[in-house]
Write a protein that holds these residues in place. Structure first.
Motif, PDB file in Angstrom:
ATOM      1  N   ARG A 289       0.841  -1.197   0.000  1.00  0.00           N
ATOM      2  CA  ARG A 289       0.000   0.000   0.000  1.00  0.00           C
ATOM      3  C   ARG A 289       0.868   1.235   0.000  1.00  0.00           C
ATOM      4  N   SER A 290       0.456   2.218  -0.744  1.00  0.00           N
ATOM      5  CA  SER A 290       1.177   3.493  -0.689  1.00  0.00           C
ATOM      6  C   SER A 290       0.406   4.401   0.258  1.00  0.00           C
ATOM      7  N   THR A 291       1.008   4.696   1.366  1.00  0.00           N
ATOM      8  CA  THR A 291       0.375   5.502   2.389  1.00  0.00           C
ATOM      9  C   THR A 291       1.213   6.748   2.606  1.00  0.00           C
ATOM     10  N   SER A 292       0.565   7.880   2.724  1.00  0.00           N
ATOM     11  CA  SER A 292       1.300   9.121   2.936  1.00  0.00           C
ATOM     12  C   SER A 292       1.923   9.133   4.327  1.00  0.00           C
ATOM     13  N   ARG A 293       2.912   9.994   4.487  1.00  0.00           N
ATOM     14  CA  ARG A 293       3.584  10.086   5.786  1.00  0.00           C
ATOM     15  C   ARG A 293       2.623  10.553   6.883  1.00  0.00           C
ATOM     16  N   GLY A 294       1.722  11.461   6.535  1.00  0.00           N
ATOM     17  CA  GLY A 294       0.756  11.922   7.522  1.00  0.00           C
ATOM     18  C   GLY A 294      -0.152  10.808   7.986  1.00  0.00           C
ATOM     19  N   ALA A 295      -0.623  10.006   7.049  1.00  0.00           N
ATOM     20  CA  ALA A 295      -1.489   8.876   7.412  1.00  0.00           C
ATOM     21  C   ALA A 295      -0.723   7.850   8.229  1.00  0.00           C
ATOM     22  N   ARG A 296       0.533   7.594   7.850  1.00  0.00           N
ATOM     23  CA  ARG A 296       1.344   6.623   8.607  1.00  0.00           C
ATOM     24  C   ARG A 296       1.605   7.128  10.011  1.00  0.00           C
ATOM     25  N   ALA A 297       1.864   8.415  10.158  1.00  0.00           N
ATOM     26  CA  ALA A 297       2.128   8.967  11.487  1.00  0.00           C
ATOM     27  C   ALA A 297       0.909   8.809  12.390  1.00  0.00           C
ATOM     28  N   LEU A 298      -0.264   9.130  11.870  1.00  0.00           N
ATOM     29  CA  LEU A 298      -1.480   8.961  12.668  1.00  0.00           C
ATOM     30  C   LEU A 298      -1.753   7.493  12.973  1.00  0.00           C
ATOM     31  N   ARG A 299      -1.551   6.635  11.974  1.00  0.00           N
ATOM     32  CA  ARG A 299      -1.762   5.205  12.178  1.00  0.00           C
ATOM     33  C   ARG A 299      -0.817   4.670  13.246  1.00  0.00           C
TER      34      ARG A 299
END
Length: 175
Positions: A40-50
């Motif tokens: 999956r390509s996930t943005s850094r912002g989404a990864r940080a929240l996750r």
């Protein structure tokens, strides 16, 4: 977040579907996935929240983060408009209950829009960049936000800089 039955080594969001680390999670429909070798390509912002939610390994923590963004939207809308947002069952089901990330960029995009209407381009550009950095879809609102900004060039430059900032290597990576 991963499925509750996962341990640290086998988190579906960190591996492509064909990864050996996920072998014990495969179902009968695994063969129907297009390009299972691609993660999956996930943005850094989404990864940080996750990662904030995953650190506690609790779906409740993740849902509370999303609820905070949902409540921020209600606060930004004010009492006259908040009921329109709050009475939509899809918002509650997909946001808090299903723990989807889309509530975060929605809140950030609303914050950007309100900031632009109040002539606060600095905070508007940062909020718009954070929204687009969390999910890609809010990027389509950027032309409209730029058109309403009083200092368009400054707004766009700050937005691009804020979007590009996570791409620069950190001091830890340079050492």
């Amino acid at each position: 977040m991963g499925r509750p039955r996962c341990d640290e080594r086998a988190q579906p969001v960190r591996h492509p579907p064909d990864s050996p680390a996920l072998a014990n999670l495969r179902t009968s429909w695994h063969g129907l996935i297009n390009h299972p070798e691609i993660g999956r390509s996930t943005s850094r912002g989404a990864r940080a929240l996750r990662d904030v939610g995953a650190r506690r390994r609790s779906l409740l923590v993740w849902r509370l983060i999303l609820l905070a963004f949902d409540l921020a939207i209600l606060r930004m809308l004010g009492p006259r408009s908040a009921w329109l947002w709050a009475t939509c069952p899809l918002i509650v089901v997909e946001g808090f209950w299903s723990a989807h990330l889309e509530i975060v960029p929605a809140a950030l995009l609303l914050a950007a829009t309100l900031a632009i209407t109040r002539r606060q381009e600095l905070s508007g550009a940062i909020a718009a960049a954070l929204a687009a950095g969390t999910k890609l879809v809010p990027i389509v609102a950027v032309p409209a936000l730029v058109s309403f900004a009083s200092r368009r060039a400054r707004f766009l430059a700050l937005l691009v800089l804020t979007l590009a900032l996570p791409c620069f290597p950190s001091s830890r990576a340079v050492r």
